[in-house]
Design a protein around this motif. Structure first.
Motif, mmCIF file in Angstrom:
data_model
loop_
_atom_site.group_PDB
_atom_site.id
_atom_site.type_symbol
_atom_site.label_atom_id
_atom_site.label_comp_id
_atom_site.label_asym_id
_atom_site.label_seq_id
_atom_site.Cartn_x
_atom_site.Cartn_y
_atom_site.Cartn_z
ATOM 1 N N LEU A 1 0.834 -1.211 0.000
ATOM 2 C CA LEU A 1 0.000 0.000 0.000
ATOM 3 C C LEU A 1 0.870 1.264 0.000
ATOM 4 O O LEU A 1 0.543 2.248 -0.664
ATOM 5 C CB LEU A 1 -0.934 0.002 1.219
ATOM 6 C CG LEU A 1 -2.047 -1.061 1.187
ATOM 7 C CD1 LEU A 1 -2.781 -1.114 2.527
ATOM 8 C CD2 LEU A 1 -3.041 -0.795 0.057
ATOM 9 N N VAL A 2 1.982 1.199 0.726
ATOM 10 C CA VAL A 2 2.900 2.351 0.742
ATOM 11 C C VAL A 2 3.463 2.573 -0.665
ATOM 12 O O VAL A 2 3.519 3.699 -1.169
ATOM 13 C CB VAL A 2 4.026 2.122 1.788
ATOM 14 C CG1 VAL A 2 5.156 3.131 1.614
ATOM 15 C CG2 VAL A 2 3.456 2.203 3.209
ATOM 16 N N ASP A 3 3.857 1.487 -1.338
ATOM 17 C CA ASP A 3 4.357 1.607 -2.720
ATOM 18 C C ASP A 3 3.301 2.253 -3.622
ATOM 19 O O ASP A 3 3.599 3.152 -4.408
ATOM 20 C CB ASP A 3 4.686 0.220 -3.299
ATOM 21 C CG ASP A 3 6.098 -0.226 -2.917
ATOM 22 O OD1 ASP A 3 6.900 0.633 -2.515
ATOM 23 O OD2 ASP A 3 6.373 -1.444 -3.004
ATOM 24 N N LEU A 4 2.073 1.777 -3.511
ATOM 25 C CA LEU A 4 0.994 2.312 -4.358
ATOM 26 C C LEU A 4 0.789 3.801 -4.081
ATOM 27 O O LEU A 4 0.613 4.596 -4.997
ATOM 28 C CB LEU A 4 -0.310 1.535 -4.112
ATOM 29 C CG LEU A 4 -0.290 0.092 -4.630
ATOM 30 C CD1 LEU A 4 -1.443 -0.712 -4.047
ATOM 31 C CD2 LEU A 4 -0.365 0.083 -6.155
ATOM 32 N N HIS A 5 0.849 4.147 -2.802
ATOM 33 C CA HIS A 5 0.701 5.553 -2.411
ATOM 34 C C HIS A 5 1.810 6.396 -3.048
ATOM 35 O O HIS A 5 1.537 7.456 -3.632
ATOM 36 C CB HIS A 5 0.747 5.613 -0.881
ATOM 37 C CG HIS A 5 0.778 6.979 -0.312
ATOM 38 N ND1 HIS A 5 -0.258 7.879 -0.461
ATOM 39 C CD2 HIS A 5 1.725 7.633 0.408
ATOM 40 C CE1 HIS A 5 0.051 9.013 0.140
ATOM 41 N NE2 HIS A 5 1.248 8.887 0.672
ATOM 42 N N TYR A 6 3.050 5.917 -2.980
ATOM 43 C CA TYR A 6 4.166 6.666 -3.573
ATOM 44 C C TYR A 6 3.993 6.802 -5.094
ATOM 45 O O TYR A 6 4.416 7.781 -5.689
ATOM 46 C CB TYR A 6 5.504 5.970 -3.303
ATOM 47 C CG TYR A 6 5.984 6.085 -1.869
ATOM 48 C CD1 TYR A 6 5.575 7.120 -1.045
ATOM 49 C CD2 TYR A 6 6.869 5.139 -1.339
ATOM 50 C CE1 TYR A 6 6.018 7.216 0.265
ATOM 51 C CE2 TYR A 6 7.326 5.229 -0.031
ATOM 52 C CZ TYR A 6 6.897 6.271 0.771
ATOM 53 O OH TYR A 6 7.331 6.370 2.055
ATOM 54 N N LEU A 7 3.398 5.785 -5.708
ATOM 55 C CA LEU A 7 3.230 5.808 -7.169
ATOM 56 C C LEU A 7 2.064 6.705 -7.602
ATOM 57 O O LEU A 7 1.836 6.908 -8.786
ATOM 58 C CB LEU A 7 2.986 4.382 -7.692
ATOM 59 C CG LEU A 7 4.208 3.475 -7.731
ATOM 60 C CD1 LEU A 7 3.800 2.025 -7.930
ATOM 61 C CD2 LEU A 7 5.171 3.919 -8.836
#
Ligand SMILES: Cc1cc2nc3c(=O)[nH]c(=O)nc-3n(C[C@H](O)[C@H](O)[C@H](O)COP(=O)(O)OP(=O)(O)OC[C@H]3O[C@@H](n4cnc5c(N)ncnc54)[C@H](O)[C@@H]3O)c2cc1C
Length: 318
Positions: free
Chosen positions: A111-117
């Motif tokens: 979820l953190v990766d998706l948020h950064y993307l």
């Protein structure tokens, strides 16, 4: 600017369809995926869904005769594909995220990766059992039901991470969940399934996408049942045209759905798959016209990454 799915629905001036695609088989060039998507862009889909496929394991016989357990992931790349589509076509993407195969910590990192993307839309699902499991088995330290994953995502939206002492930034995810007009196959009865669906919405899901179906009455009744128990969010019908004679028996088995008798009879009479696909397309055109007339907020096309029929259907319907 990326938009939330709920904003796309609420601001739509005319009927639209989102298309659900599968990540291509591992080893495939991404251009193959663009070749699938290019013709769909004519219809200006506000968003594209990309499914998630967890790994399976198989046993291979080695030269010494012993069996070796081998992990296979046929369709990786959901997040990478979502990002590529956003960059290339400037449309929003909705990665599907599932409970199966993930610990809560791995989910948080994803979820953190998706948020950064900059990906702010998710379709949150439990996932099916792997082929080797008879029934769904949660990962140790992972989630058992989709609602648990909805809750984790909503916590992150409030800046609540798994580490108790960490007060992080708030994410901003818009979450959709799955609903089943003909009942999820594991649910003991339709009411129990509806109650669990309502719990996902009460936990923060902002819209529902349905399992595919061929009988509109089932969808309209499902929407009514949802409204009766207090589910107010948009319910997007999931649509897949029937394309082969064999699907007459395969689809009910896989998706736990009925095919209306008048439609089944027509397909049975077809001499080959080409004829069946034509009847399937005609059925979908009538079906989707009626759904939009009957108040469906938009359409969700399960393309299974085969798009020829959808181009013809979308030309008729949108
Ligand atoms: C639109 C759509 C897209 C999909 N995309 C994917 C995908 O990309 N990848 C993938 O692997 N699968 C996908 N699936 C399949 C989905 O993962 C399966 O249908 C799965 O079996 C159920 O997922 P769910 O999110 O509906 O589960 P849940 O909402 O967790 O429900 C599963 C079952 O448990 C019951 N239940 C729910 N909560 C509780 C509770 N608290 N206590 C007891 N029972 C409960 C429900 O009634 C239901 O019978 C998709 C399905 C749909 C409809």
């Amino acid at each position: 600017m990326p938009m939330k799915i709920i904003e796309h629905i609420n601001s739509a001036k005319k009927p639209f369809a989102s298309f659900e695609i599968l990540p291509p088989l591992k080893g495939t060039n991404i251009q193959d995926l663009y070749n699938i998507l290019d013709p769909l862009m004519e219809f200006k889909p506000p968003f594209i869904n990309v499914t998630y496929h967890r790994s399976e394991f198989i046993y291979k016989t080695r030269e010494n005769g012993l069996l070796e357990k081998v992990h296979i992931r046929k369709r990786p790349g959901t997040v990478g594909i979502c990002t590529s589509i956003m960059n290339k076509y400037h449309v929003d993407t909705v990665p599907h995220i599932i409970c199966g195969g993930f610990t809560k910590e791995e989910t948080e990192d994803a979820l953190v990766d998706l948020h950064y993307l900059g990906i702010e839309n998710l379709l949150v699902l439990r996932g099916d059992p792997t082929k080797n499991e008879g029934s769904f088995v949660a990962e140790p330290g992972g989630h058992k039901y989709a609602i648990d994953l909805v809750n984790q995502t909503m916590n992150l939206n409030k800046g609540k991470y798994l580490e108790e002492d960490l007060k992080g930034v708030n994410t901003n995810f818009c979450v959709g969940v799955a609903g089943y007009p003909e009942k999820h196959h594991e649910a003991p009865n339709p009411m129990s399934d509806l109650r669990h669906l309502k719990a996902k919405v009460d936990a923060g899901a902002e819209y529902i996408v349905t399992q595919l179906f061929y009988d509109n009455e089932k969808y309209f009744q499902f929407v009514k049942n949802c409204r009766d128990i207090g589910i107010e969010v948009p319910i997007i019908p999931g649509i897949k045209p029937l394309t082969t004679k064999k699907q007459l028996t395969v689809l009910p088995r896989i998706f736990n759905i009925d095919i209306p008798d008048s439609f089944a009879t027509e397909i049975e009479k077809c001499k080959d798959d080409k004829e069946a696909a034509k009847i399937g397309e005609e059925w979908t055109i009538q079906q989707t016209k009626e759904l939009l007339k009957g108040g469906a907020p938009c359409l969700h096309f399960y393309t299974m990454s085969k798009v020829d029929g959808f181009v013809r259907i979308a030309k008729e319907v949108l």
